[in-house]
Scaffold this motif. Structure first.
Motif, PDB file in Angstrom:
ATOM      1  N   GLY A 132       0.811  -1.205   0.000  1.00 20.50           N
ATOM      2  CA  GLY A 132       0.000   0.000   0.000  1.00 20.50           C
ATOM      3  C   GLY A 132       0.847   1.259   0.000  1.00 20.50           C
ATOM      4  O   GLY A 132       1.932   1.302   0.584  1.00 20.50           O
ATOM      5  N   MET A 133       0.330   2.294  -0.651  1.00 20.24           N
ATOM      6  CA  MET A 133       1.060   3.557  -0.741  1.00 20.24           C
ATOM      7  C   MET A 133       0.700   4.504   0.410  1.00 20.24           C
ATOM      8  O   MET A 133      -0.482   4.740   0.680  1.00 20.24           O
ATOM      9  N   VAL A 134       1.737   5.046   1.049  1.00 21.98           N
ATOM     10  CA  VAL A 134       1.574   6.144   1.996  1.00 21.98           C
ATOM     11  C   VAL A 134       2.033   7.399   1.262  1.00 21.98           C
ATOM     12  O   VAL A 134       3.230   7.657   1.131  1.00 21.98           O
ATOM     13  N   HIS A 135       1.072   8.132   0.722  1.00 21.60           N
ATOM     14  CA  HIS A 135       1.388   9.360  -0.014  1.00 21.60           C
ATOM     15  C   HIS A 135       1.523  10.508   0.979  1.00 21.60           C
ATOM     16  O   HIS A 135       0.545  10.920   1.607  1.00 21.60           O
ATOM     17  N   LEU A 136       2.737  11.012   1.123  1.00 23.86           N
ATOM     18  CA  LEU A 136       2.962  12.110   2.061  1.00 23.86           C
ATOM     19  C   LEU A 136       2.261  13.379   1.589  1.00 23.86           C
ATOM     20  O   LEU A 136       2.125  13.619   0.385  1.00 23.86           O
ATOM     21  N   MET A 137       1.836  14.194   2.528  1.00 29.88           N
ATOM     22  CA  MET A 137       1.335  15.518   2.194  1.00 29.88           C
ATOM     23  C   MET A 137       2.443  16.315   1.511  1.00 29.88           C
ATOM     24  O   MET A 137       3.619  15.948   1.595  1.00 29.88           O
ATOM     25  N   ILE A 190       4.854   1.628   0.964  1.00 27.07           N
ATOM     26  CA  ILE A 190       5.852   2.505   0.363  1.00 27.07           C
ATOM     27  C   ILE A 190       5.508   3.930   0.769  1.00 27.07           C
ATOM     28  O   ILE A 190       4.360   4.363   0.644  1.00 27.07           O
ATOM     29  N   VAL A 191       6.499   4.654   1.264  1.00 25.01           N
ATOM     30  CA  VAL A 191       6.330   6.061   1.633  1.00 25.01           C
ATOM     31  C   VAL A 191       6.862   6.904   0.476  1.00 25.01           C
ATOM     32  O   VAL A 191       8.045   6.801   0.120  1.00 25.01           O
ATOM     33  N   GLU A 192       6.001   7.747  -0.096  1.00 19.32           N
ATOM     34  CA  GLU A 192       6.328   8.463  -1.327  1.00 19.32           C
ATOM     35  C   GLU A 192       5.992   9.947  -1.224  1.00 19.32           C
ATOM     36  O   GLU A 192       5.012  10.339  -0.590  1.00 19.32           O
ATOM     37  N   ASN A 193       6.782  10.759  -1.918  1.00 21.22           N
ATOM     38  CA  ASN A 193       6.555  12.205  -1.976  1.00 21.22           C
ATOM     39  C   ASN A 193       5.591  12.563  -3.114  1.00 21.22           C
ATOM     40  O   ASN A 193       5.870  13.393  -3.974  1.00 21.22           O
ATOM     41  N   MET A 194       4.416  11.945  -3.099  1.00 14.90           N
ATOM     42  CA  MET A 194       3.461  12.051  -4.194  1.00 14.90           C
ATOM     43  C   MET A 194       3.084  13.489  -4.531  1.00 14.90           C
ATOM     44  O   MET A 194       2.893  13.858  -5.690  1.00 14.90           O
ATOM     45  N   TRP A 195       2.973  14.355  -3.523  1.00 13.72           N
ATOM     46  CA  TRP A 195       2.405  15.685  -3.747  1.00 13.72           C
ATOM     47  C   TRP A 195       3.454  16.793  -3.823  1.00 13.72           C
ATOM     48  O   TRP A 195       3.134  17.968  -3.662  1.00 13.72           O
ATOM     49  N   ASP A 196       4.690  16.401  -4.139  1.00 18.54           N
ATOM     50  CA  ASP A 196       5.725  17.412  -4.371  1.00 18.54           C
ATOM     51  C   ASP A 196       5.786  17.808  -5.852  1.00 18.54           C
ATOM     52  O   ASP A 196       6.842  18.108  -6.385  1.00 18.54           O
ATOM     53  N   LEU A 197       4.639  17.794  -6.499  1.00 17.67           N
ATOM     54  CA  LEU A 197       4.621  18.111  -7.921  1.00 17.67           C
ATOM     55  C   LEU A 197       4.512  19.616  -8.164  1.00 17.67           C
ATOM     56  O   LEU A 197       3.997  20.339  -7.298  1.00 17.67           O
ATOM     57  N   GLY A 223     -11.710   6.631  -4.551  1.00 15.50           N
ATOM     58  CA  GLY A 223     -10.737   6.354  -5.582  1.00 15.50           C
ATOM     59  C   GLY A 223     -10.008   7.581  -6.096  1.00 15.50           C
ATOM     60  O   GLY A 223      -9.456   7.570  -7.197  1.00 15.50           O
ATOM     61  N   LEU A 224      -9.953   8.643  -5.279  1.00 14.28           N
ATOM     62  CA  LEU A 224      -9.245   9.870  -5.640  1.00 14.28           C
ATOM     63  C   LEU A 224      -7.905   9.899  -4.917  1.00 14.28           C
ATOM     64  O   LEU A 224      -7.845   9.818  -3.683  1.00 14.28           O
ATOM     65  N   THR A 225      -6.818  10.045  -5.677  1.00 14.59           N
ATOM     66  CA  THR A 225      -5.477   9.914  -5.122  1.00 14.59           C
ATOM     67  C   THR A 225      -5.188  10.909  -4.007  1.00 14.59           C
ATOM     68  O   THR A 225      -4.415  10.622  -3.090  1.00 14.59           O
ATOM     69  N   GLN A 226      -5.832  12.082  -4.046  1.00 13.68           N
ATOM     70  CA  GLN A 226      -5.574  13.104  -3.029  1.00 13.68           C
ATOM     71  C   GLN A 226      -6.176  12.766  -1.669  1.00 13.68           C
ATOM     72  O   GLN A 226      -5.793  13.359  -0.655  1.00 13.68           O
ATOM     73  N   ASN A 227      -7.118  11.829  -1.632  1.00  9.38           N
ATOM     74  CA  ASN A 227      -7.869  11.528  -0.411  1.00  9.38           C
ATOM     75  C   ASN A 227      -7.117  10.574   0.520  1.00  9.38           C
ATOM     76  O   ASN A 227      -6.181   9.894   0.103  1.00  9.38           O
TER      77      ASN A 227
END
Length: 295
Positions: free
Chosen positions: A36-41, A77-84, A268-272
């Motif tokens: 599972g993905m842990v998308h960091l703020m 997995i801990v990821e920097n998803m929102w550093d876009l 199913g929204l990635t930001q949630n």
């Protein structure tokens, strides 16, 4: 007395290749593991960051990690998803690296499943450094071999030689490399087809290869998954995007496990945040698939 093949292989070669992960079950304890993905703020310095304290970032990460693990996932997995928009490779800023490492360490301490690190885009050296500092067990390497253009416009190339040497220098050979083949958010350099890329990635001893769709949340073509698995043989293959209850049986027929982010989120929204019911629903199907492996 007949000579065994292994007796013909030099000791250094047996030792070198013996460090490679041969089965996902060796790391995750189950067949067909779901990560599972842990998308960091958004982290300090990124455009979406609004000045919140690191405690807020950590608390959100721990919340998602807890929901994922309590409802059956086998790794994180801990990821920097929102550093876009994303930086590429070594251009990831130090303030984002430091925040990522702090949050990842807290996640590692809070769960009893293996934790990995991803740094977008292709922050292989950065991810390995974070993994070493945080106590993570593996990293996702976006471009281990080959060459391609990212959605940000940068031309990029593989980093296998650097990462293998750095891992040894850091005394981090327990950290495994999960490497993408035909990565989402990118276009491969002309002439590098999936079979070739998979062959190169396997040759340079990736511990697992990952197959994705074209963008976050989009599934790969099952035929592509089948072809990659055929090419790499015993090397584990993971679905890297788009797995859901509707396609899980088809994709996991060829793949040895999956990384799941978007489907697990509320609506199913990635930001949630992660939705416990969605995690349970998919994991129940995966459990059914596992039961069928030996029945």
């Amino acid at each position: 007395m007949p000579v065994r093949i292994e007796d013909l292989v030099p000791k250094w070669a047996r030792k070198f290749y013996g460090k490679r992960l041969r089965s996902l079950k060796d790391l995750f304890g189950v067949e067909k593991p779901i990560i599972g993905m842990v998308h960091l703020m958004p982290l300090p310095g990124s455009p979406a960051y609004e000045g919140w304290d690191m405690n807020v970032i950590v608390e959100n990460a721990l919340r998602d990690a807890k929901v994922l693990v309590e409802n059956g996932v086998n790794g994180l997995i801990v990821e920097n998803m929102w550093d876009l928009p994303y930086f590429v490779g070594r251009n990831v800023p130090p303030e984002e690296i430091a925040a990522h490492a702090v949050a990842a360490r807290e996640v590692v301490k809070s769960v009893n499943v293996p934790v990995g690190i991803t740094v977008i885009h292709n922050g292989g050296r950065v991810a390995l450094g974070i993994a070493k500092a945080a106590g993570a067990k593996f990293i996702r390497v976006c471009l281990y071999t080959g060459a391609m253009v990212w959605d940000t416009g940068e031309f990029d190339h593989g980093n296998a030689a650097e990462l293998m040497r750095l891992r040894k220098a850091l005394y981090a050979e327990d950290i495994k490399f999960f490497a993408d083949v035909y990565k989402k958010h990118a276009v491969m350099f002309p002439g590098i087809d999936p079979k070739t890329h998979a062959t190169w990635t396997d040759f340079y001893m990736a511990d697992a290869v990952i197959v994705t769709g074209k963008m976050t949340g989009s599934p790969p073509d099952p035929e592509l998954v089948r072809v990659v698995k055929e090419v790499v043989g015993e090397t584990p293959v993971l679905i890297g995007s788009g797995l859901n209850p509707e396609n899980a049986k088809e994709l996991l027929k060829y793949a040895d496990g999956a990384i799941v982010g978007t489907y697990f989120k509320v609506k199913g929204l990635t930001q949630n945040p992660v939705d416990s019911e969605r995690v349970r629903k998919l994991m129940s199907i995966v459990e059914e698939i596992r039961r069928g492996l030996h029945g």
